[in-house]
Design a protein around this motif. Structure first.
Motif, short mmCIF file in Angstrom:
data_model
loop_
_atom_site.label_atom_id
_atom_site.label_comp_id
_atom_site.label_asym_id
_atom_site.label_seq_id
_atom_site.Cartn_x
_atom_site.Cartn_y
_atom_site.Cartn_z
N GLY A 143 18.79 40.90 89.18
CA GLY A 143 19.88 41.35 88.31
C GLY A 143 21.07 41.87 89.09
O GLY A 143 22.22 41.59 88.76
N THR A 144 20.80 42.62 90.16
CA THR A 144 21.88 43.16 90.99
C THR A 144 22.64 42.04 91.68
O THR A 144 23.88 42.06 91.76
CB THR A 144 21.31 44.13 92.05
OG1 THR A 144 20.63 45.19 91.39
CG2 THR A 144 22.42 44.71 92.92
N THR A 145 21.91 41.05 92.20
CA THR A 145 22.54 39.92 92.88
C THR A 145 23.41 39.12 91.92
O THR A 145 24.43 38.55 92.32
CB THR A 145 21.49 38.99 93.50
OG1 THR A 145 20.58 39.78 94.28
CG2 THR A 145 22.13 37.96 94.42
N LEU A 146 23.05 39.11 90.64
CA LEU A 146 23.84 38.41 89.63
C LEU A 146 24.98 39.28 89.09
O LEU A 146 25.68 38.88 88.16
CB LEU A 146 22.93 37.98 88.46
CG LEU A 146 21.91 36.88 88.77
CD1 LEU A 146 20.94 36.72 87.60
CD2 LEU A 146 22.61 35.57 89.08
N ASP A 147 25.15 40.47 89.69
CA ASP A 147 26.22 41.40 89.30
C ASP A 147 26.09 41.89 87.86
O ASP A 147 27.10 42.12 87.17
CB ASP A 147 27.60 40.76 89.51
CG ASP A 147 27.90 40.49 90.98
OD1 ASP A 147 27.48 41.30 91.83
OD2 ASP A 147 28.53 39.46 91.28
N THR A 148 24.85 42.04 87.39
CA THR A 148 24.63 42.62 86.07
C THR A 148 24.37 44.12 86.23
O THR A 148 24.53 44.67 87.31
CB THR A 148 23.43 41.95 85.38
OG1 THR A 148 22.23 42.23 86.12
CG2 THR A 148 23.63 40.46 85.27
#
Length: 294
Positions: A239-244
């Motif tokens: 989720g962090t890598t997807l900028d969420t």
């Protein structure tokens, strides 16, 4: 007699033509991908159905109980699928979807954070602090070199020693994290990129673009502390890598998990959205599924 024969042959031809049209059907003429693929379904009276996606190699799938299905990986471009059963042919369209971004960049960012997650908590905080103050520290060192070169030289030696220790810790963390890391490159198509007893990360990559992700975890692992931690870390980092917003997503997910325990139906699917990314969650009798798409 000749007229009767011609009439009979004509009727037979029409009958055969009608049978031919019934040899192959498709549920729809056009499909929109859900999760990582579009699922093409239909009926056929042959043992196998052949299909070809655009100009790719031809493939075939078995017909069971008069029905067939196959998956077409989602792409950023419209795809034409030619289907045949015997002499009968059909064509369907699969609509394009948005990608999650460049796969190489995604893998590099994710792996960096996954390796860092294996560092001791104290070291993680030191690393985060160093990254925040890197530019300021560099300016201070340059200023110190102008006023007190000897002190600056000592400071440089201290920084180099600290960096060497951190590199050693990072190397250890990388070895520990190796089974959880994404490959830096991957071929187009659907593939399991990470496959451990705790989590499986599957991706659809097309032309170097990440089209979608699936995180799968055995239900039994969610009942154990180690399994919960592995799942939580992987989910949060994806989720962090997807900028969420992982905290918000995780909070909503916990509610979905709570509702799922009350309702044991394996067909229930819930969607969580964060900054344009959709998290579709589903459950089978033994596995939790989370699909991430745009």
């Amino acid at each position: 007699m000749k007229k009767l024969l011609l009439g009979t042959l004509g009727l037979l031809a029409l009958t055969l033509a009608g049978c031919s049209n019934d040899q192959l059907t498709t549920k729809k003429s056009s499909y929109r991908p859900t999760a990582l693929t579009a699922v093409i379904k239909g009926t056929a009276k042959t043992k196998r159905v052949n299909y070809q996606i655009d100009n790719q190699a031809k493939k075939s799938v078995a017909v069971k109980g008069g029905t067939y299905f196959f998956q077409v990986p989602a792409s950023t471009t419209k795809q034409s699928v030619k289907i045949s059963a015997g002499n009968t042919k059909k064509s369907v369209t699969v609509y394009p979807v948005k990608s999650l971004g460049n796969y190489k960049k995604f893998a590099a960012k994710y792996n960096q954070m996954m390796i860092a997650s294996y560092l001791p908590t104290k070291t993680q905080k030191q690393l985060q602090q160093a990254q925040k103050t890197q530019a300021t520290a560099k300016k201070k060192l340059a200023a110190l070199a102008q006023t007190d070169p000897a002190a600056a030289a000592v400071a440089v030696q201290q920084q180099q020693a600290a960096a060497k220790k951190l590199q050693a810790k990072m190397a250890t963390a990388k070895r520990q994290a190796k089974d959880d890391l994404l490959p830096t490159t991957t071929e187009d198509g659907l593939k399991n990129l990470v496959d451990t007893k705790y989590t499986t990360v599957r991706a659809n990559v097309q032309d170097g673009k990440l089209m979608g992700l699936a995180l799968m975890t055995p239900i039994k692992q969610m009942k154990e502390k180690t399994g919960q931690k592995k799942f939580g870390t992987t989910f949060a980092l994806l989720g962090t890598t997807l900028d969420t917003e992982p905290k918000t997503v995780m909070k909503k997910f916990k509610k979905v998990l709570k509702d799922a325990k009350k309702n044991s139906s394996s067909t229930t699917t819930k969607t969580i959205t964060s900054k344009g990314i959709k998290f579709n969650t589903g459950f089978s009798t033994d596995t939790l599924y989370i699909y991430m798409t745009k």
